[in-house]
Design an enzyme around this catalytic site. Structure first.
Site, PDB file in Angstrom:
ATOM      1  N   HIS A  76       0.464  -1.024  -0.437  1.00 58.97           N
ATOM      2  CA  HIS A  76      -0.100   0.382   0.033  1.00 58.97           C
ATOM      3  C   HIS A  76       0.852   1.273   0.084  1.00 58.97           C
ATOM      4  O   HIS A  76       0.891   2.034   0.759  1.00 58.97           O
ATOM      5  CB  HIS A  76      -0.561   0.368   1.267  1.00 58.97           C
ATOM      6  CG  HIS A  76      -2.155  -1.074   0.995  1.00 58.97           C
ATOM      7  ND1 HIS A  76      -2.976  -1.014   0.755  1.00 58.97           N
ATOM      8  CD2 HIS A  76      -2.061  -2.661   0.658  1.00 58.97           C
ATOM      9  CE1 HIS A  76      -4.063  -2.006   0.835  1.00 58.97           C
ATOM     10  NE2 HIS A  76      -2.833  -2.917   1.034  1.00 58.97           N
ATOM     11  N   TYR A  97       4.316  -5.659   8.995  1.00 58.49           N
ATOM     12  CA  TYR A  97       4.437  -4.466   9.267  1.00 58.49           C
ATOM     13  C   TYR A  97       5.165  -3.714   9.782  1.00 58.49           C
ATOM     14  O   TYR A  97       5.549  -2.446   9.618  1.00 58.49           O
ATOM     15  CB  TYR A  97       2.990  -4.197  10.196  1.00 58.49           C
ATOM     16  CG  TYR A  97       1.838  -4.074   8.988  1.00 58.49           C
ATOM     17  CD1 TYR A  97       1.944  -5.260   8.135  1.00 58.49           C
ATOM     18  CD2 TYR A  97       0.606  -3.384   8.938  1.00 58.49           C
ATOM     19  CE1 TYR A  97       0.675  -5.225   6.671  1.00 58.49           C
ATOM     20  CE2 TYR A  97      -0.862  -3.744   8.113  1.00 58.49           C
ATOM     21  CZ  TYR A  97      -1.231  -4.472   6.922  1.00 58.49           C
ATOM     22  OH  TYR A  97      -1.728  -4.788   6.480  1.00 58.49           O
TER      23      TYR A  97
HETATM   24  C1  HEM Z   1       0.117 -11.901   5.459  1.00 59.38           C
HETATM   25  C2  HEM Z   1      -1.116 -11.378   4.969  1.00 59.38           C
HETATM   26  C3  HEM Z   1      -0.511  -9.641   4.911  1.00 59.38           C
HETATM   27  C4  HEM Z   1       0.410  -8.847   4.474  1.00 59.38           C
HETATM   28  C5  HEM Z   1       2.154  -9.438   4.544  1.00 59.38           C
HETATM   29  C6  HEM Z   1      -0.030  -7.578   4.810  1.00 59.38           C
HETATM   30  C7  HEM Z   1       1.627  -7.023   4.470  1.00 59.38           C
HETATM   31  C8  HEM Z   1       1.362  -5.824   4.545  1.00 59.38           C
HETATM   32  C9  HEM Z   1       2.414  -4.361   4.652  1.00 59.38           C
HETATM   33  C10 HEM Z   1       4.048  -4.944   4.564  1.00 59.38           C
HETATM   34  C11 HEM Z   1       1.861  -3.615   4.986  1.00 59.38           C
HETATM   35  C12 HEM Z   1       3.031  -1.910   4.848  1.00 59.38           C
HETATM   36  C13 HEM Z   1       2.853  -1.771   6.410  1.00 59.38           C
HETATM   37  C14 HEM Z   1       3.570  -0.198   6.343  1.00 59.38           C
HETATM   38  O1  HEM Z   1       4.230   0.226   6.248  1.00 59.38           O
HETATM   39  O2  HEM Z   1       3.003   0.246   7.396  1.00 59.38           O
HETATM   40  C15 HEM Z   1       0.430  -2.959   4.458  1.00 59.38           C
HETATM   41  C16 HEM Z   1       0.026  -2.161   4.345  1.00 59.38           C
HETATM   42  C17 HEM Z   1      -1.476  -2.313   3.851  1.00 59.38           C
HETATM   43  N1  HEM Z   1      -2.240  -4.355   4.504  1.00 59.38           N
HETATM   44 FE1  HEM Z   1      -1.331  -5.474   4.341  1.00 59.38          FE
HETATM   45  N2  HEM Z   1      -0.887  -7.434   4.338  1.00 59.38           N
HETATM   46  C18 HEM Z   1      -1.576  -8.482   4.339  1.00 59.38           C
HETATM   47  C19 HEM Z   1      -2.768  -8.872   4.993  1.00 59.38           C
HETATM   48  C20 HEM Z   1      -3.430  -7.784   4.581  1.00 59.38           C
HETATM   49  C21 HEM Z   1      -5.316  -7.781   4.921  1.00 59.38           C
HETATM   50  C22 HEM Z   1      -5.990  -9.388   5.563  1.00 59.38           C
HETATM   51  C23 HEM Z   1      -5.520  -6.531   5.042  1.00 59.38           C
HETATM   52  C24 HEM Z   1      -7.298  -5.951   5.056  1.00 59.38           C
HETATM   53  C25 HEM Z   1      -7.788  -7.010   5.851  1.00 59.38           C
HETATM   54  C26 HEM Z   1      -4.583  -5.554   4.972  1.00 59.38           C
HETATM   55  C27 HEM Z   1      -4.691  -4.435   4.543  1.00 59.38           C
HETATM   56  C28 HEM Z   1      -3.618  -3.402   4.715  1.00 59.38           C
HETATM   57  C29 HEM Z   1      -3.956  -2.024   4.403  1.00 59.38           C
HETATM   58  C30 HEM Z   1      -4.605  -1.238   4.580  1.00 59.38           C
HETATM   59  C31 HEM Z   1      -2.890  -1.137   4.615  1.00 59.38           C
HETATM   60  C32 HEM Z   1      -2.137   0.056   4.092  1.00 59.38           C
HETATM   61  C33 HEM Z   1      -1.887   0.740   5.746  1.00 59.38           C
HETATM   62  C34 HEM Z   1      -1.410   2.035   5.645  1.00 59.38           C
HETATM   63  O3  HEM Z   1      -2.438   3.058   4.969  1.00 59.38           O
HETATM   64  O4  HEM Z   1      -0.866   2.845   6.037  1.00 59.38           O
HETATM   65  N3  HEM Z   1      -3.158  -6.261   4.639  1.00 59.38           N
HETATM   66  N4  HEM Z   1       0.900  -4.307   4.925  1.00 59.38           N
END
Ligand code: HEM
Length: 323
Positions: A47, A312
């Protein structure tokens, strides 16, 4: 063979974690994201493209009666919010057929916070961390630098849990605005009530309605329009979402966000998220870790949700240190 052994074998055979799949590690996801989207120093590894917003959440009277969490007390809770495009490319075009994200951090009394990070698809793209990691790896470019669509298709066929989100994204146009999509919590959470806990899932439903890009808009959309459109909408009136809670029943799945619950489960409106300003960088330094929860709310038994915190944290650490 004893009956109990048969049961164990049947359970292993039907488990999405196959014998050949070693347990996924958080670092594997960061490597896979960087392999897929390139290295973008200082950006979120998932994201990467997004826009900050501010607003508040106020729980409904019904939620205050039912749930004990201070999030739903009915008092106004200030929120830092971030809307985003899925994936690790900070320059991804806004009309891409991929999930949109809505993350929020709600301020609670005593300097406590509650985080959410949701997607605009009603199901997640895989049943387990291992299956999701395999999907990312199958999407990586081959030695010629190009994605191997046959390899990806074969992976999806061998892993049926990766189909539902993919099909949904093919069948629904990308949103016209960040304000005109529903955002799903996807995991199962347990909300405490005076009479014990309720297993719930929930979504943020846009008051302004769901609106997708038409085929013509899709064909002519500029690379960047979502942040500006949200700003324009908020400038004319606050953008609002209803927090719709679905009450689960005993036996409803709590470990697999790639599978929806039956559609007949009762729902209630637990409150309203109001977006009052867009822009700035207040959300840039936040980690919306979805396991940071308020008292009275706990995570269900979902390996994908558990995997998110360490992934994260790695991404957060890298971007803070300019990597
Ligand atoms: C194993 C599954 C997942 C992995 C490895 C993953 C990994 C990541 C990573 C590395 C980030 C960046 C975090 C940061 O730098 O702050 C991120 C952001 C995000 N993820 Fe995931 N994610 C997963 C599943 C999900 C799921 C299931 C959802 C929703 C229910 C989701 C929604 C989001 C959202 C909305 C962001 C953006 C948050 C922001 O705006 O800072 N992710 N994810």
């Amino acid at each position: 063979m004893r009956i109990s052994t048969l049961f164990v074998l049947a359970a292993i055979a039907s488990s999405p974690l196959r014998a050949e799949e070693p347990p996924a590690q958080a670092k594997d996801f960061i490597d896979a994201f960087q392999g897929l989207f390139g290295e973008h120093k200082g950006a979120r590894k998932g994201h990467a493209k997004g826009v900050c917003a501010v607003g508040s959440f106020t729980g409904s009277a019904e939620a205050a009666r039912l749930f004990t969490s201070p999030l739903f007390s009915g008092e106004r809770r200030p929120a830092q919010i971030r809307f985003s495009m899925a994936g690790g490319n900070p320059a991804v075009p806004d009309a891409t057929r991929s999930p949109r994200g809505l993350a929020a951090q709600f301020s609670l009394p005593d300097d406590r916070v509650h985080n959410i990070a949701t997607l605009s698809t009603p199901v997640f793209g895989a049943a387990t961390p291992e299956s999701f990691l395999g999907l990312l790896r199958a999407s990586l470019p081959g030695p010629d630098g190009k994605p191997d669509s046959a390899k990806l298709a074969a992976y999806r066929t061998a892993h049926p849990d990766t189909q539902a989100q993919f099909q949904w994204l093919q069948g629904n146009p990308p949103p016209w605005s960040y304000a005109n999509a529903a955002y799903f919590g996807l995991h199962t959470f347990h909300f405490a009530t005076a009479a014990g806990e309720r297993a719930v899932r929930w979504r943020l439903q846009p008051r302004d309605g769901i609106r997708g890009l038409t085929d013509a808009e899709l064909a002519s959309a500029p690379a960047d329009f979502l942040a500006a459109r949200l700003s324009q909408q908020v400038a004319s009136a606050p953008v609002q979402f209803d927090w719709i809670v679905t009450l689960g029943q005993p036996g409803d799945n709590e470990s697999d966000p790639s599978r929806p619950w039956p559609s007949d489960r009762p729902e209630l409106n637990a409150g309203t998220l109001t977006i009052t300003a867009v822009g700035g960088d207040a959300c840039t330094g936040l980690n919306f870790d979805p396991n940071v929860l308020s008292e009275g709310i706990r995570a269900g038994d979902d390996p994908i949700l558990r995997m998110r915190s360490p992934a994260y944290a790695i991404s957060f650490g890298k971007r803070l240190s300019g990597q």
